[in-house]
Design a protein around this motif. Structure first.
Motif, PDB file in Angstrom:
ATOM      1  N   SER A  53       0.809  -1.220   0.000  1.00 45.87           N
ATOM      2  CA  SER A  53       0.000   0.000   0.000  1.00 45.87           C
ATOM      3  C   SER A  53       0.842   1.269   0.000  1.00 45.87           C
ATOM      4  O   SER A  53       0.312   2.351   0.251  1.00 45.87           O
ATOM      5  N   ASP A  54       2.142   1.155  -0.237  1.00 49.74           N
ATOM      6  CA  ASP A  54       3.050   2.306  -0.278  1.00 49.74           C
ATOM      7  C   ASP A  54       3.074   3.067   1.046  1.00 49.74           C
ATOM      8  O   ASP A  54       3.322   4.274   1.084  1.00 49.74           O
ATOM      9  N   GLY A  55       2.788   2.358   2.126  1.00 45.93           N
ATOM     10  CA  GLY A  55       2.878   2.971   3.445  1.00 45.93           C
ATOM     11  C   GLY A  55       1.652   3.762   3.866  1.00 45.93           C
ATOM     12  O   GLY A  55       1.552   4.182   5.020  1.00 45.93           O
ATOM     13  N   ASP A  56       0.725   4.007   2.969  1.00 43.85           N
ATOM     14  CA  ASP A  56      -0.480   4.755   3.325  1.00 43.85           C
ATOM     15  C   ASP A  56      -1.438   3.865   4.098  1.00 43.85           C
ATOM     16  O   ASP A  56      -1.676   2.712   3.705  1.00 43.85           O
ATOM     17  N   ASP A  57      -2.018   4.396   5.179  1.00 48.33           N
ATOM     18  CA  ASP A  57      -3.019   3.592   5.869  1.00 48.33           C
ATOM     19  C   ASP A  57      -4.347   3.706   5.140  1.00 48.33           C
ATOM     20  O   ASP A  57      -4.543   4.550   4.266  1.00 48.33           O
ATOM     21  N   VAL A  58      -5.275   2.845   5.521  1.00 48.99           N
ATOM     22  CA  VAL A  58      -6.525   2.728   4.794  1.00 48.99           C
ATOM     23  C   VAL A  58      -7.355   4.013   4.871  1.00 48.99           C
ATOM     24  O   VAL A  58      -8.056   4.383   3.924  1.00 48.99           O
ATOM     25  N   TYR A  59      -7.253   4.733   5.985  1.00 50.68           N
ATOM     26  CA  TYR A  59      -8.041   5.960   6.136  1.00 50.68           C
ATOM     27  C   TYR A  59      -7.529   7.062   5.218  1.00 50.68           C
ATOM     28  O   TYR A  59      -8.305   7.849   4.672  1.00 50.68           O
ATOM     29  N   ARG A  60      -6.211   7.135   5.050  1.00 53.66           N
ATOM     30  CA  ARG A  60      -5.663   8.148   4.154  1.00 53.66           C
ATOM     31  C   ARG A  60      -6.071   7.874   2.709  1.00 53.66           C
ATOM     32  O   ARG A  60      -6.437   8.796   1.972  1.00 53.66           O
ATOM     33  N   ARG A  61      -6.010   6.605   2.316  1.00 45.96           N
ATOM     34  CA  ARG A  61      -6.413   6.273   0.947  1.00 45.96           C
ATOM     35  C   ARG A  61      -7.896   6.571   0.740  1.00 45.96           C
ATOM     36  O   ARG A  61      -8.301   7.087  -0.302  1.00 45.96           O
ATOM     37  N   LEU A  62      -8.698   6.245   1.752  1.00 46.36           N
ATOM     38  CA  LEU A  62     -10.131   6.514   1.660  1.00 46.36           C
ATOM     39  C   LEU A  62     -10.382   8.010   1.501  1.00 46.36           C
ATOM     40  O   LEU A  62     -11.215   8.434   0.691  1.00 46.36           O
ATOM     41  N   ALA A  63      -9.676   8.829   2.262  1.00 45.57           N
ATOM     42  CA  ALA A  63      -9.845  10.281   2.171  1.00 45.57           C
ATOM     43  C   ALA A  63      -9.464  10.787   0.786  1.00 45.57           C
ATOM     44  O   ALA A  63     -10.133  11.661   0.221  1.00 45.57           O
ATOM     45  N   GLU A  64      -8.406  10.225   0.214  1.00 43.27           N
ATOM     46  CA  GLU A  64      -7.992  10.646  -1.124  1.00 43.27           C
ATOM     47  C   GLU A  64      -9.047  10.282  -2.161  1.00 43.27           C
ATOM     48  O   GLU A  64      -9.353  11.070  -3.061  1.00 43.27           O
ATOM     49  N   TYR A  65      -9.621   9.079  -2.036  1.00 42.72           N
ATOM     50  CA  TYR A  65     -10.644   8.664  -2.996  1.00 42.72           C
ATOM     51  C   TYR A  65     -11.912   9.510  -2.870  1.00 42.72           C
ATOM     52  O   TYR A  65     -12.561   9.838  -3.872  1.00 42.72           O
ATOM     53  N   SER A  66     -12.294   9.840  -1.640  1.00 42.75           N
ATOM     54  CA  SER A  66     -13.631  10.385  -1.402  1.00 42.75           C
ATOM     55  C   SER A  66     -13.665  11.877  -1.116  1.00 42.75           C
ATOM     56  O   SER A  66     -14.715  12.411  -0.776  1.00 42.75           O
ATOM     57  N   THR A  67     -12.530  12.568  -1.222  1.00 41.79           N
ATOM     58  CA  THR A  67     -12.544  14.019  -1.088  1.00 41.79           C
ATOM     59  C   THR A  67     -12.888  14.608  -2.444  1.00 41.79           C
ATOM     60  O   THR A  67     -12.033  15.015  -3.220  1.00 41.79           O
ATOM     61  N   VAL A  68     -14.185  14.601  -2.742  1.00 41.53           N
ATOM     62  CA  VAL A  68     -14.645  15.062  -4.051  1.00 41.53           C
ATOM     63  C   VAL A  68     -15.743  16.101  -3.856  1.00 41.53           C
ATOM     64  O   VAL A  68     -16.503  16.057  -2.894  1.00 41.53           O
ATOM     65  N   THR A  69     -15.798  17.051  -4.769  1.00 41.78           N
ATOM     66  CA  THR A  69     -16.838  18.082  -4.728  1.00 41.78           C
ATOM     67  C   THR A  69     -17.864  17.898  -5.843  1.00 41.78           C
ATOM     68  O   THR A  69     -18.904  18.543  -5.847  1.00 41.78           O
ATOM     69  N   ASP A  70     -17.568  16.995  -6.771  1.00 36.64           N
ATOM     70  CA  ASP A  70     -18.458  16.740  -7.895  1.00 36.64           C
ATOM     71  C   ASP A  70     -19.145  15.390  -7.677  1.00 36.64           C
ATOM     72  O   ASP A  70     -18.467  14.353  -7.582  1.00 36.64           O
ATOM     73  N   PRO A  71     -20.472  15.345  -7.557  1.00 42.56           N
ATOM     74  CA  PRO A  71     -21.165  14.070  -7.312  1.00 42.56           C
ATOM     75  C   PRO A  71     -21.023  13.074  -8.456  1.00 42.56           C
ATOM     76  O   PRO A  71     -21.354  11.895  -8.293  1.00 42.56           O
ATOM     77  N   ARG A  72     -20.516  13.548  -9.594  1.00 46.49           N
ATOM     78  CA  ARG A  72     -20.304  12.621 -10.713  1.00 46.49           C
ATOM     79  C   ARG A  72     -19.015  11.814 -10.546  1.00 46.49           C
ATOM     80  O   ARG A  72     -18.731  10.927 -11.350  1.00 46.49           O
ATOM     81  N   LEU A  73     -18.247  12.132  -9.506  1.00 44.27           N
ATOM     82  CA  LEU A  73     -17.060  11.355  -9.175  1.00 44.27           C
ATOM     83  C   LEU A  73     -17.412  10.346  -8.083  1.00 44.27           C
ATOM     84  O   LEU A  73     -18.204  10.644  -7.181  1.00 44.27           O
ATOM     85  N   PRO A  74     -16.846   9.148  -8.136  1.00 40.81           N
ATOM     86  CA  PRO A  74     -17.235   8.106  -7.185  1.00 40.81           C
ATOM     87  C   PRO A  74     -16.724   8.367  -5.773  1.00 40.81           C
ATOM     88  O   PRO A  74     -15.660   8.954  -5.582  1.00 40.81           O
ATOM     89  N   GLU A  75     -17.501   7.932  -4.807  1.00 37.05           N
ATOM     90  CA  GLU A  75     -17.091   7.941  -3.408  1.00 37.05           C
ATOM     91  C   GLU A  75     -17.023   6.499  -2.905  1.00 37.05           C
ATOM     92  O   GLU A  75     -17.681   5.605  -3.432  1.00 37.05           O
ATOM     93  N   TYR A  76     -16.248   6.312  -1.861  1.00 42.86           N
ATOM     94  CA  TYR A  76     -16.014   4.976  -1.318  1.00 42.86           C
ATOM     95  C   TYR A  76     -16.239   5.003   0.190  1.00 42.86           C
ATOM     96  O   TYR A  76     -16.389   6.060   0.801  1.00 42.86           O
ATOM     97  N   THR A  77     -16.275   3.817   0.786  1.00 37.26           N
ATOM     98  CA  THR A  77     -16.433   3.713   2.228  1.00 37.26           C
ATOM     99  C   THR A  77     -15.657   2.489   2.716  1.00 37.26           C
ATOM    100  O   THR A  77     -15.040   1.776   1.921  1.00 37.26           O
TER     101      THR A  77
END
Length: 308
Positions: A53-77
């Protein structure tokens, strides 16, 4: 502001990929579908330990995926994976797909795909009008058990009691694997076929996964199961290995290679396991009906043959 049509979908795995592929082909969102699929495959590999995982913990990766302002971009949990140690796993949460250029759909209509652990149950509680889930779960939840077998997804709706559920199967997506009867050569004489007729004469143990017990009862019929006792794989035991030890059983197969590696002979394909489009009939509006029709279609190579 146009209408938003929420559709319940699986959070991960082959069923979600099949749904995304269907939306890509029908609504031209190939890039979005590829992005979600690639992200989830990457996260699955990290969870399984086959990819660093390149040293990133799961919460950091989740934040990177889901920090979006456009609802047309996917979010994760995050969910707990069922693997040893129950690690947290990133799964799909939601995305919005505008249908501005789709013929027959009212202006400004959008579809929101919403991840659910068990979409079928979300439809049963009237949270959604449309959703996708495995046909297996429908059999495990609501179909009536009868003496005669059930061998086609197309017959599932006829076995759903209207007083029990308003959900019906519309069509399948063609991502078919089969619940297959298999046995060791010493259980079945070489002159006999490993099929339902054999099971009607057979008495003894039949190895199955516990979660498929009601499904197997529906598929084989209660008459066929007279004299048969279910056995289950021990915790952590590979299903095909457990069936080989028992002598006969039912499990999902695609190519059957793993079963053959354990010395098993493949018999009758008892029932197709397939991702299916579902509807909660009282919740279907005119717009929902239009979208349902777009997701259905003659281009689907499905084991299902249910008219909509």
């Amino acid at each position: 502001m146009g209408e938003t049509i929420p559709i319940a979908v699986p959070r991960k795995g082959r069923p979600l990929e099949s749904v995304l592929d269907r939306f890509a082909r029908r609504f031209g969102v190939e890039g979005l579908a590829d992005e979600i699929t690639s992200t989830l495959r990457h996260e699955k590999a990290v969870t399984k330990g086959t990819l660093e995982s390149d040293g990133d913990d799961v919460y950091r990766r989740l934040a990177e995926y889901s920090t979006v302002t456009d609802p047309r971009l996917p979010e994760y949990t995050l969910v707990r994976d069922d693997r040893a140690g129950k690690p947290r796993r990133i799964v799909f949460d939601s995305v919005t797909i505008p249908l501005d250029d789709v013929d027959g759909v009212p202006a400004d209509t959008v579809v929101q795909l919403v991840g659910r652990e068990e979409p079928f149950r979300a439809l049963r509680t009237h949270e959604f009008a449309l959703g996708f889930d495995s046909a297996d779960l429908v059999l495990e939840e609501v179909v009536e058990l009868r003496p005669e077998p059930l061998d086609r997804i197309a017959d599932v709706n006829a076995r759903i009691d209207p007083a029990d559920s308003d959900v019906r199967v519309v069509t399948g997506l063609g991502d078919t694997v089969f619940h297959t009867l298999m046995a060791t050569p010493d259980v079945t004489p070489s002159a006999e076929s490993i099929d339902r007729a054999f099971l009607e004469r057979y008495e003894g143990p039949l190895c199955i996964e516990p979660r498929y017990e009601r499904l197997v009862r529906a598929v084989l019929g209660t008459k066929t199961l007279a004299g048969i006792e279910f056995q289950y794989p021990a915790d952590g035991r590979e299903e095909e290995a457990a069936i080989a030890e028992t002598g006969i059983g039912v499990y999902l197969t695609m190519t059957g290679s793993t079963a053959r590696e354990h010395g098993l002979v493949l018999g009758e394909r008892l029932f197709p396991s397939e991702t299916v489009l579902l509807e909660n009939t009282p919740e279907v509006t005119e717009t929902v009906e239009t979208i349902r029709g777009l997701l259905n279609g003659a281009d689907l190579e499905t084991e299902l043959a249910v008219s909509s």
